[in-house]
Every structure is written in C-alpha cells, then in structure tokens.
Design a protein around this motif. Structure first.
Motif, PDB file in Angstrom:
ATOM      1  N   GLN A 129       0.763  -1.107  -0.024  1.00 50.53           N
ATOM      2  CA  GLN A 129       0.033  -0.443  -0.144  1.00 50.53           C
ATOM      3  C   GLN A 129       1.064   1.031   0.298  1.00 50.53           C
ATOM      4  N   ALA A 130       0.308   2.205  -0.911  1.00 56.03           N
ATOM      5  CA  ALA A 130       1.242   3.477  -0.525  1.00 56.03           C
ATOM      6  C   ALA A 130      -0.013   4.983  -0.256  1.00 56.03           C
ATOM      7  N   ARG A 131       0.930   5.434   0.234  1.00 55.91           N
ATOM      8  CA  ARG A 131      -0.137   7.468  -0.112  1.00 55.91           C
ATOM      9  C   ARG A 131       0.048   7.521  -1.420  1.00 55.91           C
ATOM     10  N   LEU A 132       1.128   7.468  -1.663  1.00 58.58           N
ATOM     11  CA  LEU A 132       1.396   8.857  -3.245  1.00 58.58           C
ATOM     12  C   LEU A 132       1.693   8.013  -3.992  1.00 58.58           C
ATOM     13  N   SER A 133       1.993   8.543  -5.230  1.00 57.09           N
ATOM     14  CA  SER A 133       1.740   7.258  -6.762  1.00 57.09           C
ATOM     15  C   SER A 133       3.473   7.263  -7.140  1.00 57.09           C
ATOM     16  N   TYR A 134       3.590   5.858  -7.444  1.00 57.30           N
ATOM     17  CA  TYR A 134       5.436   5.884  -7.679  1.00 57.30           C
ATOM     18  C   TYR A 134       5.127   5.145  -9.639  1.00 57.30           C
TER      19      TYR A 134
ATOM     20  N   ARG B  56      12.847   3.082  -7.314  1.00 55.72           N
ATOM     21  CA  ARG B  56      13.692   2.461  -5.454  1.00 55.72           C
ATOM     22  C   ARG B  56      12.982   2.597  -4.447  1.00 55.72           C
ATOM     23  N   VAL B  57      13.007   2.890  -3.899  1.00 54.07           N
ATOM     24  CA  VAL B  57      11.915   3.300  -2.782  1.00 54.07           C
ATOM     25  C   VAL B  57      12.557   2.067  -1.410  1.00 54.07           C
ATOM     26  N   ILE B  58      11.418   2.551  -0.249  1.00 50.51           N
ATOM     27  CA  ILE B  58      12.487   2.236   0.747  1.00 50.51           C
ATOM     28  C   ILE B  58      10.870   1.483   1.649  1.00 50.51           C
ATOM     29  N   ALA B  59      10.204   0.206   2.029  1.00 53.32           N
ATOM     30  CA  ALA B  59       9.361  -0.548   2.420  1.00 53.32           C
ATOM     31  C   ALA B  59       9.444  -0.750   3.541  1.00 53.32           C
ATOM     32  N   ARG B  60       8.264  -1.054   4.224  1.00 54.30           N
ATOM     33  CA  ARG B  60       8.519  -2.049   5.496  1.00 54.30           C
ATOM     34  C   ARG B  60       7.397  -3.121   5.136  1.00 54.30           C
TER      35      ARG B  60
ATOM     36  N   ARG C 267       9.834  -8.153   7.640  1.00 52.88           N
ATOM     37  CA  ARG C 267      11.574  -8.644   7.658  1.00 52.88           C
ATOM     38  C   ARG C 267      11.484  -7.424   8.955  1.00 52.88           C
ATOM     39  N   GLY C 268      10.857  -6.031   8.334  1.00 52.69           N
ATOM     40  CA  GLY C 268      11.388  -4.468   8.751  1.00 52.69           C
ATOM     41  C   GLY C 268      11.411  -3.888   7.209  1.00 52.69           C
ATOM     42  N   LEU C 269      12.955  -2.896   7.637  1.00 51.47           N
ATOM     43  CA  LEU C 269      12.770  -2.498   6.452  1.00 51.47           C
ATOM     44  C   LEU C 269      13.704  -1.972   5.408  1.00 51.47           C
ATOM     45  N   GLU C 270      13.162  -2.481   3.804  1.00 53.00           N
ATOM     46  CA  GLU C 270      13.957  -2.989   3.131  1.00 53.00           C
ATOM     47  C   GLU C 270      13.839  -2.456   1.424  1.00 53.00           C
ATOM     48  N   ALA C 271      14.435  -2.432   0.918  1.00 48.86           N
ATOM     49  CA  ALA C 271      14.644  -1.544  -0.338  1.00 48.86           C
ATOM     50  C   ALA C 271      14.391  -2.638  -1.464  1.00 48.86           C
TER      51      ALA C 271
ATOM     52  N   GLY D 173       2.953  -8.814   2.040  1.00 49.51           N
ATOM     53  CA  GLY D 173       2.151  -7.194   2.407  1.00 49.51           C
ATOM     54  C   GLY D 173       3.187  -6.378   2.028  1.00 49.51           C
ATOM     55  N   GLY D 174       3.059  -5.668   3.033  1.00 52.35           N
ATOM     56  CA  GLY D 174       3.180  -3.862   3.266  1.00 52.35           C
ATOM     57  C   GLY D 174       3.619  -2.890   2.695  1.00 52.35           C
ATOM     58  N   THR D 175       4.674  -1.804   3.123  1.00 53.10           N
ATOM     59  CA  THR D 175       3.586  -0.815   3.156  1.00 53.10           C
ATOM     60  C   THR D 175       4.780   0.271   1.985  1.00 53.10           C
ATOM     61  N   ILE D 176       5.026   0.987   1.069  1.00 50.91           N
ATOM     62  CA  ILE D 176       5.740   1.930   0.649  1.00 50.91           C
ATOM     63  C   ILE D 176       6.240   2.608   1.182  1.00 50.91           C
ATOM     64  N   GLN D 177       7.355   3.293   2.444  1.00 51.68           N
ATOM     65  CA  GLN D 177       7.744   4.437   3.272  1.00 51.68           C
ATOM     66  C   GLN D 177       7.767   5.502   2.140  1.00 51.68           C
ATOM     67  N   ARG D 178       8.476   5.127   1.220  1.00 52.12           N
ATOM     68  CA  ARG D 178       9.262   6.911   0.663  1.00 52.12           C
ATOM     69  C   ARG D 178       9.853   6.781  -0.732  1.00 52.12           C
ATOM     70  N   GLU D 179      10.559   6.879  -1.661  1.00 55.05           N
ATOM     71  CA  GLU D 179      10.964   7.157  -2.140  1.00 55.05           C
ATOM     72  C   GLU D 179      12.473   7.364  -1.900  1.00 55.05           C
ATOM     73  N   MET D 180      13.926   5.921  -2.378  1.00 47.52           N
ATOM     74  CA  MET D 180      14.521   5.977  -2.141  1.00 47.52           C
ATOM     75  C   MET D 180      16.108   7.755  -2.467  1.00 47.52           C
ATOM     76  N   THR D 181      16.465   7.869  -1.236  1.00 44.60           N
ATOM     77  CA  THR D 181      16.981   9.023  -1.338  1.00 44.60           C
ATOM     78  C   THR D 181      18.429   8.622  -1.464  1.00 44.60           C
ATOM     79  N   GLU D 182      19.450   9.132  -2.014  1.00 44.43           N
ATOM     80  CA  GLU D 182      20.542   9.605  -2.566  1.00 44.43           C
ATOM     81  C   GLU D 182      21.393   9.094  -1.051  1.00 44.43           C
ATOM     82  N   GLU D 183      20.807   9.342   0.527  1.00 44.45           N
ATOM     83  CA  GLU D 183      21.385   9.130   1.510  1.00 44.45           C
ATOM     84  C   GLU D 183      21.312   7.059   1.945  1.00 44.45           C
ATOM     85  N   ASP D 184      20.807   6.464   1.608  1.00 47.19           N
ATOM     86  CA  ASP D 184      19.616   5.583   1.542  1.00 47.19           C
ATOM     87  C   ASP D 184      20.935   4.575   0.648  1.00 47.19           C
ATOM     88  N   GLU D 185      20.953   5.521  -0.567  1.00 49.88           N
ATOM     89  CA  GLU D 185      21.572   4.768  -1.655  1.00 49.88           C
ATOM     90  C   GLU D 185      23.159   4.566  -0.838  1.00 49.88           C
TER      91      GLU D 185
END
Length: 296
Positions: A18-23, A28-32, A35-39, A59-71
């Motif tokens: 599930q996601a609140r925003l459009s992708y 590349r995203v960070i999702a929960r 197992r926890g937070l995953e790329a 299942g799971g939820t998309i938290q955000r789009e991957m950032t440079e810090e995440d990379e």
C-alpha cells in the motif's frame, strides 16, 4: 490508497504494498515488510489482473522513494557484507558445522541479518547464532536453501548468453522433468540440458504446454492414416510444424502436414475384429478449436 507490486530482498520476493503517494515502474523505494525496512523496486500497479496471477503475496507499505542517503547506506551495507561473510565462515569452521555458507543479507533497517546456507542434513546452529548475534549486534536468521536457490543468489549468465531466468523474471521454480526434454527432442546430454544449478533447465518448461497440445492433436505414432498420396503408417511427429513422417504402402516415406490427413485409422485392439475410423472432419474440428483458442 494505491497498491503496487514491489520486489524486495536478495531472494527477489514480490510484495503487494500500500502507498499514499503515486509511484512509477522502476522507482527505487524504501518499504516496510514483515522483516523490517527494506529496499525495493516498484514493478507495476497491483490491479485485479495482476493480483490474479499472484499466489498469496506478502504485504507491506511503501514508506518513501529512495534518497541519495539511502543509496549510500545500501552501498555501505554491501561493502560491509564481505567482511561479515568472512567472519561467519570462520565461525562455521570453528564449530565444524556440516553446512556451506552461500550468502549473507543485511536488512536495510538493521533489524536482522539473514544467512543463506546449504546442507544435506539438519544443523544445530544455536551456538553459531549466539556468536554471530554478539559479533554483529543484530538478530540473526538462518535460512536453508536448495541448489536452485543458490543459483538464484549467485549465478549470472546462462548458456543462452542472457542473465539466468531464476535471477530475473522467475519468482517460483517450475517443475521440470526429463519427459519434457524428450518431447521437445532436446539433447539428453546432462551437460547441455542442465542449468547453472546442475538441475534441468527451467526453460524446458516454457514451451512444454504447446508441444503437449500439438502432440494430442496429431495422429499418434503407429496408426494408419489416409492422405492424398494414399494410405500409410505414422512413423514420427514434427510437433511444432504439425507434420508427420508417414511410410506409405509402397514403402516410400513422406512428410505430410496434419491438414492433409484425410482420415485416421486406428488399429483394432487384441480380440476386436473391427477398426474405428476418425474422418477428416474430427481433425478439422480439433484444428478449429485450437485456432479459436489462439484468437481468444
């Protein structure tokens, strides 16, 4: 709230999230996940058509789009995993455990470390888990895998020159048997029909249904057929071209297309004095049904 199919983890597991925003596809995203937070990577929207093709996806939820810090964090974890694998291997050797280390996966959020291994028997790895948990200060999960999963983790290219299927689009390993190779008249040399895992190649399964469909539609080997050139016996089938090798009554051998067979004469069973004749109409009806199915 929108739903998306997201691929996560070393084992490339498909999740419906599930996601609140459009992708968009490929983001590349960070999702929960459980197992926890995953790329992860967004593959498509999880519409009704897509969900019908999936078998109870996690299942799971998309938290955000991957950032440079995440990379940067992912790159750091990948570099660190080499040292961690060496320490894990040393611990396995010290405890003399009957297992082969395959790969180590660090979950992005740091909640756990997953260790993939091969073993032909049960392994008591409780002491190993304690050592590694103290060493890496995280939860350690042991996961036993098979040789096909090992290829999925480590293999690169197949004999065809393309990336191996198990590490690209295949999510589940299809059952493959020698019967499939024989029906497709593939070489039976184990070195040529075995994949990187040492088992029969998954691609032998891809076209098997078409071969099987054609085999059922064509007159069987050994039956007599009537063609425009006369009567003869079927010696062999060319399934994809839908042709038959027929030995005529004058011992000539001809390649005959299935559409040119006027009738099929089944040989009587033992103790029966009659033979049954299937006219061309039946063969045409089978072809018509096949063409209708193709058009659908």
């Amino acid at each position: 709230m929108a739903s998306y199919v997201v691929r996560c983890g070393t084992m490339r597991t498909l999740h419906v999230m599930q996601a609140r925003l459009s992708y968009a596809r490929g983001m590349r995203v960070i999702a929960r996940t459980a197992r926890g937070l995953e790329a992860g990577e967004v593959l498509s929207e999880a519409d009704e058509r897509v969900l019908k093709q999936m078998d109870s996806p996690p299942g799971g939820t998309i938290q955000r789009e991957m950032t440079e810090e995440d990379e940067s964090e992912l790159a750091h974890l990948a570099a660190k995993s080499v040292e961690e694998a060496d320490k894990c291997f040393e611990a396995i050797q010290a405890l003399e455990l009957p297992m082969d280390l395959v790969d180590i996966e660090r979950i992005f959020g740091g909640e756990r470390m997953v260790i993939y291994y091969l073993s032909e028997s049960r392994v008591d790895f409780r002491e190993l888990v304690k050592r590694l948990a103290n060493e890496f200060q995280t939860r350690v999960e042991m996961r036993q895998i098979g040789v096909r999963d090992e290829a999925k983790l480590l293999a690169d290219y197949g004999d065809c020159g393309k990336p191996v299927c198990c590490n690209t689009h295949l999510m589940k390993m299809p059952p493959v048997s020698m019967k499939m190779a024989k029906l497709q008249k593939a070489t039976l040399d184990p070195n040529k029909i075995s994949g990187r895992c040492g088992r029969l190649k998954c691609c032998l399964r891809y076209e098997y249904d078409i071969y099987e469909e054609h085999r059922k539609m064509l007159p069987k080997i050994g039956v007599d057929v009537v063609t425009a050139n006369g009567r003869g016996r079927v010696l062999n089938q060319e399934l994809l071209s839908r042709q038959l090798l027929v030995q005529m009554e004058d011992n000539r051998r001809l390649m005959v297309h299935a559409d040119d067979v006027l009738s099929v004469i089944k040989r009587p069973k033992t103790g029966s004095s009659s033979s049954s004749v299937n006219p061309q109409v039946e063969l045409q009806e089978k072809n018509k049904d096949r063409h209708s199915a193709d058009n659908e």
